[in-house]
Design an enzyme around this catalytic site. Sequence first.
Site, PDB file in Angstrom:
ATOM      1  CG  HIS A 110       5.027   6.877  -2.580  1.00 15.04           C
ATOM      2  ND1 HIS A 110       6.310   7.181  -2.165  1.00 15.04           N
ATOM      3  CD2 HIS A 110       4.407   8.070  -2.800  1.00 15.04           C
ATOM      4  CE1 HIS A 110       6.460   8.490  -2.136  1.00 15.04           C
ATOM      5  NE2 HIS A 110       5.319   9.054  -2.520  1.00 15.04           N
ATOM      6  CD  GLU A 111       0.668   8.463  -3.979  1.00 13.04           C
ATOM      7  OE1 GLU A 111       0.217   9.230  -3.103  1.00 13.04           O
ATOM      8  OE2 GLU A 111       1.575   8.799  -4.767  1.00 13.04           O
ATOM      9  CG  HIS A 116       1.895  10.394   0.821  1.00 19.16           C
ATOM     10  ND1 HIS A 116       2.858  11.068   1.545  1.00 19.16           N
ATOM     11  CD2 HIS A 116       2.427  10.203  -0.423  1.00 19.16           C
ATOM     12  CE1 HIS A 116       3.924  11.266   0.781  1.00 19.16           C
ATOM     13  NE2 HIS A 116       3.692  10.747  -0.415  1.00 19.16           N
TER      14      HIS A 116
END
Length: 356
Positions: A19-20, A23
């Site tokens: 997920h990170e 980003h």
Amino acid sequence: MGYSAIAFIIVIGILVFIHEFGHFIAARMCGVGVEVFSLGFGPKILKKRFGRTQYCLAVIPLGGYVKMLGEEPGTDIAQEDLKSSFSHKSLLQKIIIVAAGPFFNFLLAIFIFYIMYQFSGIYLVKPVVGKVREGTPAITAGIKQGDVIKEINQKKIDSFEDISRIVSASHGEQLEMIVERDKRLIGLVLSPVLRPAKNVFGEEIDKYVIGITGTRESFHRSLNPFFALGHSLKDTYKLVKLTILSVVKMISGKVSASNLGGPLMIAQMAGEQAKAGVMNFAWFIALLSVNLGIINLFPIPVLDGGHLLFFGIEAVTGKAVSEKLREKLIQVGAAMLVALMVFVFYNDIVRMFYGG
């Protein structure tokens, strides 16, 4: 519990990293400087700086974050850093960066399913009749145990799943079937009827049936890369749909909120799936990855969906949401998340000690 804890850390570590990383990679592709990439919250266990970015491993493994240059509105930024500031990027670039986290969670699920299908293919139930129930269209039409269903409405039948799909979508219209019995092909005609059944949520529904069950005898089918990708996309879509329906039914009260689980439940399930084998464990990670992606898209300030909501308002009105209003909404969103965390922890404790 030790085994479950290790499995839990592996699962959460993978999900948070993906997920990170979504980003992070989107930010870098858009030319935004990343100051911190952290797995976990709280005190840092490990930290290492490469270029502008400090990479950290923190003590609390229940999440992570990417801190970008100029991420907070109103931050003082040196003139030479303006071109690398998140706040000075276009609205589209900001949306891409924020949406990339959940998007990578969906990509992870697709990737896991793809690898599973490439290595193991699929197992399907043979289209052989196991039982014929009394008083049903099948027995009236003359279908017998051991019949092999070859065609329905001139469509070739490869598996029992094909039969179920066609019958369910028939709307009760007449079906022309060809079955193989004692090496002879026999033509039959029947019309499915509605019968009470239960869906995956345990709700009472009406479903079209003809009154047969399979033998559970299965066969293996290998998949080429193209079909493996197709099945992966379809499975991920089904999980997304099922998760959204679950949330909607929970909000409407049709599904009990006691089904929600927190870290303790995830740890328990992670341990169970890890013991069941690599395939089960991988499927569990894919399931949670889809859940994490959807949850982060909820329009709640603090979550990615909340930021996307702010950007959507800006796109429509032409004005960014004021810092004062944004701060108040973020406080409300944070309070909602804390309340949710307390609730799921309560559910976990009830299940653990009282079997609820």
